[in-house]
Write an enzyme that holds these catalytic residues in place. Structure first.
Site, short mmCIF file in Angstrom:
data_model
loop_
_atom_site.label_atom_id
_atom_site.label_comp_id
_atom_site.label_asym_id
_atom_site.label_seq_id
_atom_site.Cartn_x
_atom_site.Cartn_y
_atom_site.Cartn_z
N HIS A 91 30.38 125.59 52.05
CA HIS A 91 29.76 125.15 53.30
C HIS A 91 28.60 124.22 52.94
CE1 HIS A 91 27.36 128.63 52.18
NE2 HIS A 91 26.44 128.32 53.09
N ASP A 145 21.47 124.93 49.43
CA ASP A 145 21.47 125.71 48.20
C ASP A 145 22.86 125.78 47.56
OD1 ASP A 145 21.92 127.37 50.57
OD2 ASP A 145 22.01 129.08 49.21
N HIS A 146 23.86 125.27 48.24
CA HIS A 146 25.22 125.18 47.71
C HIS A 146 25.60 123.73 47.39
CE1 HIS A 146 26.37 129.33 49.05
NE2 HIS A 146 25.27 129.11 49.74
N HIS A 148 25.20 124.21 53.45
CA HIS A 148 23.80 124.56 53.19
C HIS A 148 23.35 124.04 51.83
CE1 HIS A 148 23.73 128.04 56.37
NE2 HIS A 148 23.58 126.85 56.91
#
Length: 269
Positions: free
Chosen positions: A72, A76-77, A74
């Protein structure tokens, strides 16, 4: 519970933990590096954030990269995804076209093959609208992104995340267990979970219990109105104060997102 540090899951997987621990990220973001035995190129799932040299570590340790995948959007990914693809000559694929780079959007049920490594894409909305999971059939594993965490439960990140799709997605994952396709959950935060069925059952039970608690809290607030009244925008926080009274208040902002999703779900029934 001992700290999670990532590790090797032979013969096809290694988890490289990003150095971004926190309240929402647990021990950090799990970057999954997948490679078919004997193959040169790897698939990198959720390459993570720009934090303390994580990109440099990936470039140094992964070797050739054939494809970058996002569970996804976000940050932090996804934050280093495009730069990793640029430096390795690969592509980034995600469900949301806005986060793709030199690659097409992922499709629900799509079969991926990178030098013999097989993955199946599942659109599993709930945490976010663009959340996907990946079935790694040869290891009977499901990479769940933030839909299922290694510890605790996930946030349904309203308004992007919605509770109806969340329930459907967890049921879809549960059907993979029942069909004998998966045994373990490989999350994007926290440790690997060996009993996928038990974890998914817990997720469904927990969320249904929370939903009932939210419904009860709304009734209580309606029956005992605040002397100064209760504006609609105040309702989610007041519900959080009742339902999550035993939870560290530092987590209440995140809990409020899930409560907003629950209130929207109840209003739609």
């Amino acid at each position: 519970m001992s700290a999670w540090a990532g590790g090797s899951y032979p013969p096809r997987a290694e988890c490289l933990l990003a150095p971004n621990p926190g309240i929402m990220t647990l021990d950090g973001t799990n970057t999954w590096v997948l490679r078919e035995p004997g193959a040169d190129r790897a698939v990198v799932v959720d390459p993570g954030p720009v934090t303390d040299g994580h990109l440099d570590r990936l470039l140094a340790e992964v070797g050739e990269v054939g494809l970058v995948l996002l569970t996804h959007h976000h940050f932090d990914h996804s934050e280093v995804a495009e730069e990793l693809a640029r430096r390795t000559g690969s592509a980034v694929r995600a469900f949301d076209p806005a986060y793709c780079f030199r690659g097409d959007p992922l499709g629900d049920g799509e079969e991926l093959d990178v030098d013999g490594l097989r993955l199946r894409v599942l659109h599993t909305p709930g945490h976010t609208a663009d959340s996907v999971s990946f079935v790694l059939p040869e290891q009977r594993a499901l990479l769940t992104g933030d839909m299922v965490l290694g510890r605790g439960t996930t946030v349904v990140a309203h308004p992007d995340g919605q509770l109806g799709p969340y329930f459907s997605s967890i049921e879809t994952m549960r059907s993979l267990v029942e069909a004998g396709e998966i045994d373990t959950v490989w999350p994007a935060h926290g440790p690997v979970l060996e009993d996928a069925g038990a974890v998914l059952d817990f997720y469904l039970t927990h969320r249904r219990e929370r939903l009932a608690q939210v419904e009860d809290a709304v009734r209580e607030l309606a029956a005992h109105p605040h002397p100064e009244g209760l504006a609609s925008e105040e309702l989610p926080r007041r519900v959080v104060e009742l339902v999550y009274a035993d939870v560290d208040p530092v987590l209440w902002d995140a809990a409020e997102l899930s409560v907003r999703a629950q209130l929207a779900y109840l209003a739609s029934r």
